[in-house]
Every structure is written in C-alpha cells, then in structure tokens.
Design a protein around this motif. Structure first.
Motif, short mmCIF file in Angstrom:
data_model
loop_
_atom_site.label_atom_id
_atom_site.label_comp_id
_atom_site.label_asym_id
_atom_site.label_seq_id
_atom_site.Cartn_x
_atom_site.Cartn_y
_atom_site.Cartn_z
N GLU A 1 9.00 6.60 3.87
CA GLU A 1 10.18 4.90 4.41
C GLU A 1 11.09 5.41 4.81
N LYS A 2 11.97 5.02 5.38
CA LYS A 2 13.59 4.36 6.61
C LYS A 2 13.82 3.21 6.67
N LYS A 3 15.12 3.38 5.71
CA LYS A 3 15.51 1.99 6.13
C LYS A 3 16.96 2.00 7.06
N ASP A 4 16.81 1.04 8.06
CA ASP A 4 18.62 0.97 8.93
C ASP A 4 18.96 -0.30 8.87
N GLN A 5 19.70 -1.18 7.64
CA GLN A 5 19.96 -2.23 7.89
C GLN A 5 18.76 -3.73 7.85
N ARG A 6 18.36 -4.10 8.47
CA ARG A 6 17.30 -5.11 7.74
C ARG A 6 16.21 -4.71 8.61
N ILE A 7 15.84 -3.61 8.74
CA ILE A 7 14.88 -3.30 9.72
C ILE A 7 14.40 -1.41 8.66
N ALA A 8 12.93 -1.62 8.16
CA ALA A 8 12.46 -0.29 7.74
C ALA A 8 11.15 -0.02 8.59
N VAL A 9 10.91 1.21 7.88
CA VAL A 9 9.29 1.66 8.75
C VAL A 9 8.97 2.49 7.66
N THR A 10 7.62 2.04 7.27
CA THR A 10 6.68 2.84 6.39
C THR A 10 5.60 3.74 6.95
N LEU A 11 5.34 4.82 6.39
CA LEU A 11 4.48 5.35 6.84
C LEU A 11 3.43 6.06 5.73
N ASN A 12 2.01 5.53 6.03
CA ASN A 12 0.98 6.23 4.74
C ASN A 12 0.25 7.35 5.83
N LYS A 13 0.48 8.65 5.58
CA LYS A 13 -0.08 9.37 6.36
C LYS A 13 -1.71 9.84 5.87
N THR A 14 -2.37 10.04 4.44
CA THR A 14 -3.19 9.75 4.06
C THR A 14 -4.23 8.81 5.18
N ALA A 15 -3.79 7.38 5.15
CA ALA A 15 -4.65 6.09 5.42
C ALA A 15 -4.65 6.11 6.93
#
Lengths: 113, 113
Positions: free
Chosen positions: A56-70
């Motif tokens: 997961e990575k966050k920058d103020q109001r935006i964030a991104v999540t990653l599920n490598k398995t899926a």
C-alpha cells in the motif's frame, strides 16, 4: 503479453465521498503499477505508483493498494473534490527493463458538487 | 522528469493527405512511443520508435500508414499517411524511463474531413 482490465468505466460520486477504481493484470512478472490522471484536453500525468514489494502507498487523499497474489491493484480517493473529475488510467509494467507499460481502458470519474 | 514538446497541437486535414507530428524531449531517452487515443478511449500503442533502426509496430498498425522516424535520442516524428476520417484521433508521444513513469506530450488532436 500483459493484459490489464480496469473497472468501472464510469464512476459518479458526490463531493466528499470516496472513489475506488480497480485493475487486474495477467503477467506475474509485472512489478510496477502507476496510475495516471487525464483531465479533459490535457495529457495523462502520473499521480501515484506502487511497486510489487509494497502492499500500500498513500499520498494525501489518494492511495493505492496491491495484491500480488490476486494480481489486482486499486486506486482509492478519499474526500473527493470536483477537481478530481478526470479520466484515470492504471498501468502495469516491469520496472528496470524494456517492458512497455500496458494501460487499462480508463475510468471516467465525475465528482458532483 | 522529462519535458516533451509535441506539435502541432491540433490540425484539420483533408482526406488523402498526410500529417507529420513532431516530438522533442529535453533529455536523451532510450524509449519513445507513439499512442493513439480515440475519444473516450484508452491509450493504444501504435509503435515504439527505435533510434537507429526501424520502429516496432503493434498489431493493427503498419509502417506504410504510420511511418516513424527517430534520428536521435531526443526527437521522433510520426506521420499519418493517406488520411481518412477514421484517423481522426488524438496522437500522443511518450517516453518511458526504464519501464517506470511514462511522460506524455500534450497530444495532437487530428480531425480528418
């Protein structure tokens, strides 16, 4: 080759709500996942990215999540504002190589005041 | 970050004619790409512009229709040949730093009448 699916194609929210855009990828070798924002009549610009060694990575109001398995990753925008209205593209590539980024089809986000 | 100048920004052309789009980068880059973006659509890769050799075209795009030049590491051109109304689109050049962030030119909005 890589295949990136992006959903939804259109997303309409009220100002202040959260927005979530989801992408899946097919190539397990992909390790770099950027998100681009394209405002009307303008060029796409990077807003956030994530590498496969991070969940997961966050920058103020935006964030991104990653599920490598899926093999899926998502963009989260909180407290949306009218200026967030744009088309958002996800992409997948292999950082450090000559692998060409594969883009999703885009999500048109509309934030109603 | 790379700064890309693309021109023309827009043009209206007669069918059967050709248009050459120029892309200038402010630094030497290994990889340059040309994309087409039809209204409301995603970024479709036309070809990779290779310095010192022929461009590498994606399926559905051919050199006779979209000849590309790459005389050095900072400049490339894309020609749209023998245009028809179906070629009306936005054409974007892009550079990619080792498979990470992609930088885009401002695009060329082409209308064929």
């Amino acid at each position: 080759g890589e295949n990136v699916e992006q959903h939804p194609s259109t997303l309409s929210v009220q100002e202040g709500d959260s927005a979530v855009i989801k992408c899946t990828y097919s190539d397990s070798a992909s390790n770099y996942f950027p998100w681009y924002k394209q405002e009307l009549g303008k060029r796409p610009q990077l807003i956030i990215d994530i590498r496969s060694n991070v969940g997961e990575k966050k920058d103020q109001r935006i964030a991104v999540t990653l599920n490598k398995t899926a093999k899926h990753f998502s963009l989260h925008i909180t407290e949306t504002q009218p200026e967030d209205s744009a088309v958002y593209f996800c992409a997948a590539s292999i950082a450090g190589g000559s692998y060409i980024p594969t883009f999703g089809r885009g999500t048109s986000l509309i934030v109603h005041p | 970050s790379a700064v890309i100048s693309q021109k023309p920004s827009r043009d209206i052309c007669q069918r059967g004619t050709s248009l050459t789009i120029q892309c200038q980068v402010d630094s030497q880059v290994t990889m340059m790409f040309w994309y087409r973006q039809q209204p409301g659509q995603s970024l479709t890769l036309i070809a990779t512009a290779n310095q010192g050799s022929e461009a590498t075209y994606e399926s559905g795009f051919v050199i006779d229709k979209f000849p590309i030049s790459r005389p050095n590491l900072t400049f490339s051109t894309l020609t749209v040949s023998n245009m028809s109304p179906e070629d009306s689109s936005i054409y974007l050049c892009s550079v990619d730093d080792r498979g990470t962030e992609a930088f885009f030119g401002q695009g060329t909005r082409l209308t064929v009448v």
